[in-house]
Design an enzyme around this catalytic site. Structure first.
Site, PDB file in Angstrom:
ATOM      1  N   HIS A 130       0.788  -1.230   0.000  1.00 21.47           N
ATOM      2  CA  HIS A 130       0.000   0.000   0.000  1.00 21.47           C
ATOM      3  C   HIS A 130       0.828   1.292   0.000  1.00 21.47           C
ATOM      4  CE1 HIS A 130      -3.407  -2.526   0.161  1.00 21.47           C
ATOM      5  NE2 HIS A 130      -3.493  -2.688   1.476  1.00 21.47           N
ATOM      6  N   HIS A 204      -9.686   2.093   0.313  1.00 21.09           N
ATOM      7  CA  HIS A 204      -9.617   0.923   1.191  1.00 21.09           C
ATOM      8  C   HIS A 204     -10.730   0.941   2.254  1.00 21.09           C
ATOM      9  CE1 HIS A 204      -7.785  -2.438   3.231  1.00 21.09           C
ATOM     10  NE2 HIS A 204      -6.715  -2.415   2.463  1.00 21.09           N
ATOM     11  N   GLU A 339     -11.504  -3.774  -2.880  1.00 22.68           N
ATOM     12  CA  GLU A 339     -10.525  -2.786  -3.348  1.00 22.68           C
ATOM     13  C   GLU A 339     -10.350  -2.948  -4.857  1.00 22.68           C
ATOM     14  OE1 GLU A 339      -6.994  -3.598  -0.839  1.00 22.68           O
ATOM     15  OE2 GLU A 339      -8.464  -4.543   0.445  1.00 22.68           O
TER      16      GLU A 339
HETATM   17  C1  GLA Z   1      -5.307  -5.347   1.963  1.00 21.68           C
HETATM   18  C2  GLA Z   1      -4.407  -6.508   1.972  1.00 21.68           C
HETATM   19  C3  GLA Z   1      -4.515  -7.224   3.275  1.00 21.68           C
HETATM   20  C4  GLA Z   1      -4.226  -6.294   4.422  1.00 21.68           C
HETATM   21  C5  GLA Z   1      -5.128  -5.114   4.348  1.00 21.68           C
HETATM   22  C6  GLA Z   1      -4.786  -4.115   5.417  1.00 21.68           C
HETATM   23  O1  GLA Z   1      -6.604  -5.710   1.860  1.00 21.68           O
HETATM   24  O2  GLA Z   1      -4.629  -7.396   0.906  1.00 21.68           O
HETATM   25  O3  GLA Z   1      -3.616  -8.302   3.303  1.00 21.68           O
HETATM   26  O4  GLA Z   1      -2.910  -5.846   4.331  1.00 21.68           O
HETATM   27  O5  GLA Z   1      -5.048  -4.513   3.077  1.00 21.68           O
HETATM   28  O6  GLA Z   1      -4.707  -4.680   6.671  1.00 21.68           O
END
Ligand code: GLA
Length: 376
Positions: A130, A204, A339
């Site tokens: 991220h 997110h 997402e």
């Molecule tokens: C995304 C990732 C997860 C986790 C979340 C945040 O969805 O795929 O593995 O890292 O973000 O906790």
């Protein structure tokens, strides 16, 4: 006295019960706290004529609240988050934020572009997640609220400087949230660069259609228009293989309760955390890729996007240590993220749709979170 304690009780419970509706089309603006360096963070609310509204802050472009009606016209806040900036600054798993410059994972926190290898911020062991250590979720965005023909909107701008988190090029980003007249939160992303760079932006938000405080999402029904997903290793990094959902617990082509095969989905911690392939290229116009519904409240969320992938994440890492809005405790599997994005580790996977943006090109992505109810 009894009146006073009753009033206090109502005030204490109100964030859990019902904070809406506001009526619009209108936007409002209020202070949301101050960063350690003195930067003031502002919260904007965008309300439509039906009383649906979103609250978005300039820190991380985070959607902190999203109020939509159930089938009886009762409003509730259906995204996880905090009441104040302190909650977000204390560290959190990307609640509601704009995620970038590259959402999802980058293997070994590096990639090679035009013959040059770039090292980016590692956050996940030796890998990057991220956007790196200080991704777009931790940046302060310049805000411009406005009334548009589609509804009240908030235009957020941020320029990510050359070499920020190791990424090349000055990247000018504009993300516009619109609360539309038909109860959709529309997100339009736009970016340009002065050097070739990978770009993969998403939002997110953690949804719980029964309300952010309502507990398990096991009974939510999900339908996902994906025949395939990107297979990944134990660290959730793609192996490069694109495999069929048929005969796996990952098959959501027919509406299925999310909890039904959650244990079978495996993973550490257990639950869904994978990227679905809804297309092999972005599309010029958003198309319908997922429908999530909640039987008790009748709330329905349709996801439309221009993106080729959707990461389904069921809050597996939530473990009850985070207390959010109105004292709600966020336990494992109490929210669902959808997402919309390009595939994980695309910068290292030439076989995946490209995330490379070059000078003169424009990055665009649109995602629509469209809310309705089973009964009108
Ligand atoms: C995304 C990732 C997860 C986790 C979340 C945040 O969805 O795929 O593995 O890292 O973000 O906790």
């Amino acid at each position: 006295m009894r009146f006073l304690s009753g009033l206090l009780l109502i005030m204490a419970l109100s964030p859990l019960v019902n904070a809406g509706p506001k009526t619009g089309p209108a936007y409002t603006e209020e202070p949301f706290g101050t960063l350690a360096d003195g930067t003031k963070i502002t919260a904007y609310t965008l309300a439509n004529t039906n009383g649906a509204w979103a609250k978005i802050i300039t820190y991380g472009g985070i959607v902190t609240e999203l109020h939509v009606p159930d089938q009886n016209g009762q409003f509730d806040d259906i995204v996880l988050g905090f009441d104040n900036l302190k909650g977000y600054l204390a560290g959190h798993p990307y609640f509601g934020c704009i995620t970038g410059r590259v959402a999802n994972r980058v293997r070994n926190a590096q990639f090679t572009l035009d013959g040059k290898t770039y090292k980016v911020g590692a956050t996940n062991g030796e890998h990057s997640l991220h956007g790196g250590i200080s991704g777009f979720d931790k940046k302060v965005w310049k805000a411009e609220p406005m009334l548009t023909a589609d509804g009240p909107a908030l235009k957020l701008s941020y320029t990510s400087r050359d070499k920020e988190e190791g990424y090349p090029g000055n990247l000018q980003c504009v993300v516009t949230y619109t609360m539309t007249a038909d109860n959709a939160l529309r997100i339009d992303y736009h970016a340009t660069t002065d050097k070739p760079t990978p770009v993969n932006l998403t939002n997110h938000s953690y949804f719980n259609l029964a309300g952010h405080h309502a507990g398990s999402i096991g009974e939510h029904i999900l339908q996902l228009a994906a025949e395939q997903f990107t297979a990944s290793d134990e660290l959730l990094l793609p192996t490069g293989k694109i495999v069929s959902v048929a005969n796996t617990p990952f098959d959501f082509r027919q509406p299925t309760a999310v909890g039904k095969r959650l244990q079978e989905a495996g993973g550490k911690p257990v639950g869904y955390d994978l990227n679905y392939v809804t297309g092999m290229q972005p599309t010029p116009q958003p198309r319908h890729v997922a429908t999530l519904s909640e039987p008790k409240t009748g709330r329905i969320l349709k996801v439309l996007t221009t993106e080729p992938g959707v990461q389904l994440y069921t809050g597996n890492f939530l473990d009850g240590t985070i207390t959010g809005k109105g004292g709600a405790v966020y336990k494992q599997h109490t929210a669902i993220c959808l997402e919309t994005q390009h595939f994980p580790d695309s910068a290292n996977r030439p076989e995946f749709p490209s995330i490379i943006l070059r000078p003169g090109e424009t990055y665009r992505q649109t995602t629509i979170y469209q809310f309705s109810t089973a009964k009108k």
